[in-house]
Enzyme design. Structure first.
Site, PDB file in Angstrom:
ATOM      1  CG  ASP A 109       0.789  -0.824   4.769  1.00 15.03           C
ATOM      2  OD1 ASP A 109       0.643  -0.482   3.581  1.00 15.03           O
ATOM      3  OD2 ASP A 109       0.785  -2.014   5.145  1.00 15.03           O
ATOM      4  CG  ASP A 187      -3.461   1.218   7.798  1.00 17.16           C
ATOM      5  OD1 ASP A 187      -3.533   1.606   8.992  1.00 17.16           O
ATOM      6  OD2 ASP A 187      -3.303   0.032   7.478  1.00 17.16           O
ATOM      7  CG  HIS A 236      -3.939  -0.867   2.759  1.00 16.91           C
ATOM      8  ND1 HIS A 236      -2.872  -1.674   3.055  1.00 16.91           N
ATOM      9  CD2 HIS A 236      -4.259  -0.240   3.926  1.00 16.91           C
ATOM     10  CE1 HIS A 236      -2.552  -1.566   4.327  1.00 16.91           C
ATOM     11  NE2 HIS A 236      -3.391  -0.694   4.877  1.00 16.91           N
ATOM     12  CG  ASP A 238      -1.847   0.252  -2.052  1.00 14.49           C
ATOM     13  OD1 ASP A 238      -2.639  -0.597  -1.619  1.00 14.49           O
ATOM     14  OD2 ASP A 238      -0.737   0.482  -1.532  1.00 14.49           O
ATOM     15  CB  CYS A 340       2.652  -2.494   0.064  1.00 13.06           C
ATOM     16  SG  CYS A 340       0.972  -2.807  -0.483  1.00 13.06           S
TER      17      CYS A 340
END
Length: 355
Positions: A109, A187, A236, A238, A340
């Site tokens: 992050d 991020d 995010h 991902d 992460c």
């Protein structure tokens, strides 16, 4: 051998930073938590805001970390760890204060590796303003050994950075996000790398100015593509878009319209995953059920996958990969999973154009 070198999400891994869960605190419940945390978990998590993570939760996540690190060691990967965080202390700027930080659990992050450069990103969450401190010893070491170390402009995170009274738009209305364009914020986990092309998602922590800052900073050698999410709590990329190998990309159809991908993906195989197995542990965490897709590529053939996600393990086999199961679901209590929890520092492979 370069100290830092990473261009893709899939090249064979040589060195990685893995986060840690000891010393973690529950979020002090800032604006972003109310928007990003799944509704089913909000009441419970807000009630415990600003308290140390329960020891049994830490120990369960630690067991998953040890199993994961064992897999990395078996793959002959060098594993580095941050310093213990000082998350329990309050901190402030001239404009605001928070009761505590969170953890050092999720380096993905905070930091973006592009080639031989490590970028500290301008995060939008006040709770996480000093989260990189636990990684500063490693960053200094990598810099001394030859890496380029950059920090994006640190945002002030004034009240103007957030839309007052923000509520998620109802279905059918134009999507807006909590963060405004007051200053660039993003991020690192809203970015995926494929050689000279990077894919970046607008979200509740990443704004258009953040995308433009990265585009200008990297310059003409790279192309930064915007990815449009249709997930109302987007934060995010991902669990949404995952390049697995040259020519293969995994797309979460609940979060991203496969027909709306950047046009460069038209020549790639778009892989649609099975629905996640929703376990009781996942329901208690900070992430959506699609944390199942937060996998980690050891190389273009081997992928680390949560052990409880049997349909996804079988899907990876059908797609031509060799999945490596690992029990890691307790890590979702810290807002992360495999991708992460890692920052790939060095992967083999040259800078190439895949599109």
């Amino acid at each position: 051998m370069p100290v830092v070198s990473s261009h893709n999400e899939w090249d064979p891994l040589e060195e990685v930073v893995v986060g840690r869960v000891d010393g973690a605190m529950t979020s002090s419940w800032e604006l972003i938590d109310r928007i990003s945390v799944p509704p089913a978990a909000q009441e419970r998590l807000s009630a415990s805001a600003g308290t140390p993570m329960p020891q049994d939760v830490v120990e369960e996540a630690q067991r998953g970390l040890e199993e994961f690190i064992g897999i990395l060691h078996d793959a002959h990967v060098t594993v580095r760890r941050p310093d213990p965080p000082a998350s329990s202390r309050p901190f402030a700027t001239p404009a605001w204060s928070v009761a505590n930080g969170m953890s050092a659990a999720n380096p993905r992050d905070l930091l973006l590796v592009v080639g031989d450069e490590i970028i500290e990103v301008p995060m939008a969450d006040r709770n996480r303003y000093f989260e990189t401190w636990a990684y500063r010893g490693l960053l200094t070491e990598y810099f001394e050994r030859g890496a380029r170390w950059t920090a994006a402009p640190k945002p002030r995170l004034l009240d103007a950075q957030y839309r007052p009274g923000y509520e998620i738009p109802p279905p059918g209305e134009e999507m807006t996000y909590l963060v405004t364009e007051a200053e660039p914020v993003f991020d690192a986990a809203d970015v995926m790398r494929c050689g000279r092309d990077l894919f970046m998602e607008r979200s509740h922590v990443t704004n258009a100015l953040g995308l433009e800052w990265l585009r200008r900073h990297l310059g003409p050698e790279y192309r930064v593509h915007e990815v449009v999410s249709r997930y109302p709590r987007a934060m995010h990329i991902d669990t949404s878009l995952l390049p697995l190998a040259p020519g293969k990309v995994l797309v979460n159809p609940e979060f991203i319209d496969p027909d709306g991908l950047p046009s460069v993906f038209r020549s790639w195989d778009v892989l649609i995953p099975p629905d996640p197995v929703v376990t009781p542990v996942m329901q208690r965490g900070l992430m959506s059920a699609w944390s199942s897709l937060n996998v980690f590529m050891l190389d273009p053939e081997h992928v680390v996958v949560e052990r409880s996600q049997t349909p996804l393990l079988k899907a990876f086999e059908q797609w031509g990969f060799e999945p490596v199961p690992c029990s890691f679901e307790h890590y979702t209590a810290f807002g992360g999973a495999f991708h992460c929890a890692t920052l790939d520092i060095r992967r083999t492979g040259a800078l190439e154009t895949y599109f």
